[in-house]
Design a protein around this motif. Structure first.
Motif, short mmCIF file in Angstrom:
data_model
loop_
_atom_site.label_atom_id
_atom_site.label_comp_id
_atom_site.label_asym_id
_atom_site.label_seq_id
_atom_site.Cartn_x
_atom_site.Cartn_y
_atom_site.Cartn_z
N SER A 47 -7.12 -4.83 5.87
CA SER A 47 -7.94 -4.30 4.91
C SER A 47 -8.70 -5.33 4.10
O SER A 47 -8.26 -6.63 4.23
CB SER A 47 -6.78 -3.63 3.82
OG SER A 47 -7.72 -3.31 2.51
N ASP A 55 -9.60 -4.47 0.94
CA ASP A 55 -9.52 -4.02 -0.20
C ASP A 55 -9.23 -5.26 -1.34
O ASP A 55 -8.26 -6.16 -0.97
CB ASP A 55 -8.64 -2.76 -0.48
CG ASP A 55 -9.16 -1.67 0.36
OD1 ASP A 55 -10.31 -1.60 0.53
OD2 ASP A 55 -8.38 -0.55 0.43
N HIS A 78 -5.55 -6.04 -1.97
CA HIS A 78 -4.75 -6.37 -0.70
C HIS A 78 -4.30 -8.03 -1.02
O HIS A 78 -5.57 -8.63 -0.82
CB HIS A 78 -5.29 -6.10 0.48
CG HIS A 78 -4.74 -6.53 1.96
ND1 HIS A 78 -3.44 -6.18 1.92
CD2 HIS A 78 -5.07 -7.29 3.02
CE1 HIS A 78 -3.14 -6.90 3.34
NE2 HIS A 78 -3.87 -7.31 3.86
N PRO A 126 -2.93 -1.30 7.66
CA PRO A 126 -4.05 -2.33 7.32
C PRO A 126 -3.74 -3.10 6.16
O PRO A 126 -4.15 -4.31 5.94
CB PRO A 126 -5.23 -1.52 7.34
CG PRO A 126 -5.08 -0.05 8.18
CD PRO A 126 -3.77 0.03 8.05
N LYS A 127 -2.90 -2.50 5.04
CA LYS A 127 -2.58 -3.04 4.04
C LYS A 127 -1.21 -3.40 3.72
O LYS A 127 -0.70 -3.93 2.82
CB LYS A 127 -2.80 -2.14 2.63
CG LYS A 127 -4.33 -1.94 2.69
CD LYS A 127 -4.74 -0.96 1.51
CE LYS A 127 -4.76 -1.43 0.01
NZ LYS A 127 -5.16 -0.80 -1.01
#
Length: 419
Positions: A114, A116, A119, A394-395
């Motif tokens: 990720s 984001d 994260h 993904p996180k």
């Protein structure tokens, strides 16, 4: 003194999937050697023919070259070339005594991490530099803990031998078997394996995890004859049709009364164009069961279905095992010992001797079984850390305060058994 957080973040930034852990393993060898450990690695630590699901030669070579570009020691990784990435650190104490092993897996996953802002690896600038690969299952933490333990034991002030096993290719349950087949567990009296997270909260420790499933992972290739799908379809032999026949019948296998089972065809590929009878098809399938015996029977049924589906469509086929594991039967006295020591570590506040919190399958099972077969004992522990997203997500991330606590726990276990 090792900076555990910095070390973990370095591993996190350079995630390497199974049998390509060249940079990671090179760093492990360097640190173990600097701490005075005897280090066994490369083909000396693994039986090459027992490796399962080995990547292609091109993939291995590309990962090898990348590791060199990113700081791997050329003299060390040369011995690992071709996917020999296991590392065993051995430290003999000042007096004779038992042999205690600890296992740490090193590999990452083919997951795009990720970006984001919430994260932590993104926010703190240690997100994966290898796009499409990610440490999404805490193995960067496990490797770091192993090296922290090595530092604690470097003085050799104990009776017996410590064996630290840094394993490649745990994902897909592929790497442990080759280490066992090389004999690296044959002289071990006690073995402790662990995993961070696994839905256990920060501060909680389980001395044994139960519920791991026996599994076999296979790739099947179907070979037919291509032909024009409009002008002469009867002259072709459709490999994709044979594979599809196998898929439907595999998923129709009945349940077992002697143990719960799982079966899944996760990949089905074949064909090149709409107007060509497919010449080749590939299927990747797995079986699982709570019972080693039931899984073996389930595997045989899958093999029969593949063979007969191929024959039905006049195809050639072959099957390759690319991964496997067996159930883990932890020794409860080892689990109790681990909990006794965990209670002495600041930050651990909740304890269970055992719990059925296992996730899927684990090839550390082969290591534990080999030790037990030779009269020793072992357990698979769960060490809690709160996680912002599930394993393989993904996180996914871990709480880094668990690193020194875990090192302290394993150090206490080692000293308890080596006094």
């Amino acid at each position: 003194m090792l900076d555990l957080v910095s070390l973990r973040r370095d591993f996190h930034m350079h995630p390497e999937v199974g049998f390509t852990e060249f940079r990671t393993a090179s760093k492990v060898v360097e640190i173990l050697a600097s701490l005075g450990f005897d280090v066994i690695y490369g083909a000396d630590a693994m039986d090459g023919d027992s490796r399962r699901g080995l990547p292609s030669a091109d993939v291995l070579e590309a990962a090898y070259e990348r590791a060199l570009r990113d700081g791997a020691n050329p003299q060390i990784v040369e011995k690992m070339r071709g996917g020999y990435t296991a590392v065993i650190g051995v430290k003999k104490g000042k007096q004779e005594g038992p042999a205690v092993a600890f296992r740490f897996d090193m590999d990452a996953l083919p997951v795009l991490e990720s970006t984001d802002a919430d994260h932590l690896p993104q926010a703190k600038a240690f997100r994966s530099r290898y796009e499409g690969n990610m440490h999404a299952c805490a193995h960067d933490g496990h490797t770091t803990i192993g090296l922290g333990l090595a530092e604690k034991l470097a003085d050799g002030n104990f009776s017996g031998t410590v064996r630290l096993i840094f394993q490649p290719a745990e994902e897909g349950v592929r790497g442990a078997y080759s280490i066992v087949q090389k004999g690296m567990l044959d002289d071990v009296d006690y073995i402790f394996c662990h995993h961070l997270g696994t839905n256990v909260p920060l501060g909680e420790v389980h001395g044994a995890s139960f519920g791991f499933l026996a599994t076999t992972k296979m790739v099947a290739h179907f070979h037919g004859v291509p032909s024009h799908a409009g002008a002469s379809p009867e002259k072709g032999k459709n490999a994709l049709l044979g594979a599809a026949t196998a898929l439907l019948n595999i998923h129709a296998i009945p349940r077992f009364s002697t143990g719960s089972t799982r079966v899944n065809v996760g990949v089905l590929e074949g064909g090149t164009a709409a107007n060509i009878i497919p010449q080749h098809a590939k299927m990747i399938v797995e079986t699982r069961s709570v019972s080693e015996e039931v899984n073996a029977e389930l595997e045989q049924r899958v093999r029969n279905i593949i063979a007969h589906s191929a024959a039905m469509h006049e195809l050639e086929h072959e099957i390759e095992v690319i991964g496997g594991a067996i159930p883990i039967n932890s020794d409860l006295d080892m689990a109790e010992l681990a909990i006794e020591e965990a209670k002495q570590v600041e930050g651990f506040t909740a304890f269970k001797v055992s719990d059925s919190n296992a996730m899927g399958s684990e090839d550390a099972s082969f290591m534990i079984k080999r030790v037990q077969e030779r009269g020793g004992k072992g357990t698979y522990m769960a060490i809690g850390t709160d996680i912002p997203a599930p394993h393989h997500h993904p996180k996914f991330d871990i709480q880094e305060e668990i690193l020194p606590r875990s090192v302290e726990l394993l150090h206490r276990i080692a000293k308890r058994l080596l006094t």
